[in-house]
Write a protein that holds these residues in place. Structure first.
Motif, PDB file in Angstrom:
ATOM      1  N   GLU A   1      16.935  -5.165  38.687  1.00  0.00           N
ATOM      2  CA  GLU A   1      16.106  -4.945  37.499  1.00  0.00           C
ATOM      3  C   GLU A   1      16.810  -5.470  36.255  1.00  0.00           C
ATOM      4  OE1 GLU A   1      15.126  -0.861  36.935  1.00  0.00           O
ATOM      5  OE2 GLU A   1      14.319  -0.633  38.949  1.00  0.00           O
ATOM      6  N   PHE A   2      16.006  -6.033  35.365  1.00  0.00           N
ATOM      7  CA  PHE A   2      16.524  -6.523  34.094  1.00  0.00           C
ATOM      8  C   PHE A   2      15.547  -6.169  32.980  1.00  0.00           C
ATOM      9  CE2 PHE A   2      18.121  -9.330  37.388  1.00  0.00           C
ATOM     10  CZ  PHE A   2      19.471  -9.351  37.112  1.00  0.00           C
ATOM     11  N   PRO A   3      16.054  -5.771  31.816  1.00  0.00           N
ATOM     12  CA  PRO A   3      15.160  -5.536  30.679  1.00  0.00           C
ATOM     13  C   PRO A   3      14.617  -6.867  30.171  1.00  0.00           C
ATOM     14  CG  PRO A   3      17.447  -5.311  30.005  1.00  0.00           C
ATOM     15  CD  PRO A   3      17.452  -5.528  31.490  1.00  0.00           C
ATOM     16  N   LEU A   4      13.423  -6.810  29.618  1.00  0.00           N
ATOM     17  CA  LEU A   4      12.794  -8.008  29.064  1.00  0.00           C
ATOM     18  C   LEU A   4      12.748  -7.915  27.547  1.00  0.00           C
ATOM     19  CD1 LEU A   4       9.776  -8.272  31.517  1.00  0.00           C
ATOM     20  CD2 LEU A   4      11.653  -9.911  31.343  1.00  0.00           C
ATOM     21  N   SER A   5      13.048  -9.013  26.898  1.00  0.00           N
ATOM     22  CA  SER A   5      12.877  -9.073  25.451  1.00  0.00           C
ATOM     23  C   SER A   5      11.381  -9.230  25.167  1.00  0.00           C
ATOM     24  CB  SER A   5      13.655 -10.260  24.873  1.00  0.00           C
ATOM     25  OG  SER A   5      13.057 -11.488  25.290  1.00  0.00           O
ATOM     26  N   GLU A   6      10.998  -9.028  23.936  1.00  0.00           N
ATOM     27  CA  GLU A   6       9.594  -9.210  23.562  1.00  0.00           C
ATOM     28  C   GLU A   6       9.140 -10.643  23.827  1.00  0.00           C
ATOM     29  OE1 GLU A   6       7.191  -7.070  22.603  1.00  0.00           O
ATOM     30  OE2 GLU A   6       8.665  -5.501  23.035  1.00  0.00           O
ATOM     31  N   GLU A   7      10.018 -11.600  23.553  1.00  0.00           N
ATOM     32  CA  GLU A   7       9.688 -13.014  23.774  1.00  0.00           C
ATOM     33  C   GLU A   7       9.494 -13.313  25.265  1.00  0.00           C
ATOM     34  OE1 GLU A   7      11.694 -17.419  23.238  1.00  0.00           O
ATOM     35  OE2 GLU A   7      12.423 -15.777  21.986  1.00  0.00           O
ATOM     36  N   GLN A   8      10.390 -12.780  26.103  1.00  0.00           N
ATOM     37  CA  GLN A   8      10.251 -12.988  27.548  1.00  0.00           C
ATOM     38  C   GLN A   8       8.966 -12.350  28.070  1.00  0.00           C
ATOM     39  OE1 GLN A   8      14.011 -11.189  28.567  1.00  0.00           O
ATOM     40  NE2 GLN A   8      14.853 -13.167  29.239  1.00  0.00           N
ATOM     41  N   LEU A   9       8.685 -11.142  27.610  1.00  0.00           N
ATOM     42  CA  LEU A   9       7.476 -10.443  28.040  1.00  0.00           C
ATOM     43  C   LEU A   9       6.229 -11.202  27.607  1.00  0.00           C
ATOM     44  CD1 LEU A   9       6.556  -7.978  29.568  1.00  0.00           C
ATOM     45  CD2 LEU A   9       6.677  -6.667  27.451  1.00  0.00           C
ATOM     46  N   LYS A  10       6.241 -11.753  26.403  1.00  0.00           N
ATOM     47  CA  LYS A  10       5.103 -12.533  25.919  1.00  0.00           C
ATOM     48  C   LYS A  10       4.888 -13.773  26.789  1.00  0.00           C
ATOM     49  CE  LYS A  10       3.221 -14.926  21.850  1.00  0.00           C
ATOM     50  NZ  LYS A  10       2.430 -15.765  22.692  1.00  0.00           N
ATOM     51  N   LYS A  11       5.974 -14.468  27.146  1.00  0.00           N
ATOM     52  CA  LYS A  11       5.847 -15.660  27.996  1.00  0.00           C
ATOM     53  C   LYS A  11       5.307 -15.291  29.373  1.00  0.00           C
ATOM     54  CE  LYS A  11       9.310 -18.492  25.710  1.00  0.00           C
ATOM     55  NZ  LYS A  11      10.604 -19.186  25.826  1.00  0.00           N
ATOM     56  N   LEU A  12       5.752 -14.162  29.914  1.00  0.00           N
ATOM     57  CA  LEU A  12       5.229 -13.701  31.204  1.00  0.00           C
ATOM     58  C   LEU A  12       3.741 -13.364  31.094  1.00  0.00           C
ATOM     59  CD1 LEU A  12       8.258 -11.543  32.285  1.00  0.00           C
ATOM     60  CD2 LEU A  12       7.286 -13.395  33.651  1.00  0.00           C
ATOM     61  N   ARG A  13       3.363 -12.684  30.010  1.00  0.00           N
ATOM     62  CA  ARG A  13       1.943 -12.344  29.803  1.00  0.00           C
ATOM     63  C   ARG A  13       1.096 -13.601  29.645  1.00  0.00           C
ATOM     64  NH1 ARG A  13       3.342  -7.754  25.769  1.00  0.00           N
ATOM     65  NH2 ARG A  13       3.403  -5.980  27.191  1.00  0.00           N
ATOM     66  N   ASP A  14       1.577 -14.528  28.829  1.00  0.00           N
ATOM     67  CA  ASP A  14       0.829 -15.770  28.594  1.00  0.00           C
ATOM     68  C   ASP A  14       0.610 -16.551  29.893  1.00  0.00           C
ATOM     69  OD1 ASP A  14       0.745 -15.119  25.914  1.00  0.00           O
ATOM     70  OD2 ASP A  14       2.259 -16.600  25.305  1.00  0.00           O
ATOM     71  N   ALA A  15       1.573 -16.469  30.812  1.00  0.00           N
ATOM     72  CA  ALA A  15       1.463 -17.176  32.085  1.00  0.00           C
ATOM     73  C   ALA A  15       0.700 -16.363  33.136  1.00  0.00           C
ATOM     74  CB  ALA A  15       2.854 -17.514  32.609  1.00  0.00           C
ATOM     75  N   GLY A  16       0.371 -15.098  32.805  1.00  0.00           N
ATOM     76  CA  GLY A  16      -0.344 -14.248  33.748  1.00  0.00           C
ATOM     77  C   GLY A  16       0.550 -13.593  34.786  1.00  0.00           C
ATOM     78  N   TYR A  17       1.844 -13.468  34.495  1.00  0.00           N
ATOM     79  CA  TYR A  17       2.806 -12.923  35.457  1.00  0.00           C
ATOM     80  C   TYR A  17       3.334 -11.545  35.059  1.00  0.00           C
ATOM     81  CZ  TYR A  17       3.066 -17.794  37.030  1.00  0.00           C
ATOM     82  OH  TYR A  17       2.776 -19.048  37.481  1.00  0.00           O
ATOM     83  N   ASP A  18       2.610 -10.800  34.261  1.00  0.00           N
ATOM     84  CA  ASP A  18       3.099  -9.498  33.801  1.00  0.00           C
ATOM     85  C   ASP A  18       2.468  -8.355  34.583  1.00  0.00           C
ATOM     86  OD1 ASP A  18       0.575  -9.955  32.650  1.00  0.00           O
ATOM     87  OD2 ASP A  18       1.011  -8.598  30.991  1.00  0.00           O
ATOM     88  N   SER A  19       2.343  -8.497  35.873  1.00  0.00           N
ATOM     89  CA  SER A  19       1.650  -7.526  36.700  1.00  0.00           C
ATOM     90  C   SER A  19       2.605  -6.791  37.640  1.00  0.00           C
ATOM     91  CB  SER A  19       0.593  -8.251  37.534  1.00  0.00           C
ATOM     92  OG  SER A  19       0.054  -7.405  38.503  1.00  0.00           O
ATOM     93  N   PRO A  20       2.334  -5.501  37.901  1.00  0.00           N
ATOM     94  CA  PRO A  20       3.116  -4.785  38.903  1.00  0.00           C
ATOM     95  C   PRO A  20       2.718  -5.172  40.336  1.00  0.00           C
ATOM     96  CG  PRO A  20       1.492  -3.322  37.929  1.00  0.00           C
ATOM     97  CD  PRO A  20       1.420  -4.636  37.176  1.00  0.00           C
TER      98      PRO A  20
END
Length: 83
Positions: free
Chosen positions: A58-77
């Motif tokens: 596990e690794f914490p995500l920065s706001e920027e990393q989380l935004k890039k994951l969301r924008d790519a559609g990869y922010d799902s459990p």
């Protein structure tokens, strides 16, 4: 977590662009809140046999990393395979 969704596997380069150095054994990941969890397959030789074990890193995500994951559609459990 289930890695059986309809999306294509995520290229390793995507994670390098986010600042992660993935071990070769990482095969899937999912996002849970503000952290990313990588599933890693470890192979251990015991005598003449092999044991395969799955661990999670596990690794914490920065706001920027989380935004890039969301924008790519990869922010799902649900989880995604890694290419």
């Amino acid at each position: 977590m289930s890695e059986s969704n309809d999306k294509a596997p995520v290229p390793r380069q995507f994670f390098e662009d986010l600042g992660f150095e993935l071990p070769e054994e990482a095969f899937s990941f999912y996002v849970e809140g503000s952290k990313i969890v990588f599933n890693v397959q470890e192979l251990e030789e015991i005598g003449c046999s092999f044991m395969v074990r799955e661990t999670q890193e596990e690794f914490p995500l920065s706001e920027e990393q989380l935004k890039k994951l969301r924008d790519a559609g990869y922010d799902s459990p649900e989880g995604f395979l890694i290419l």
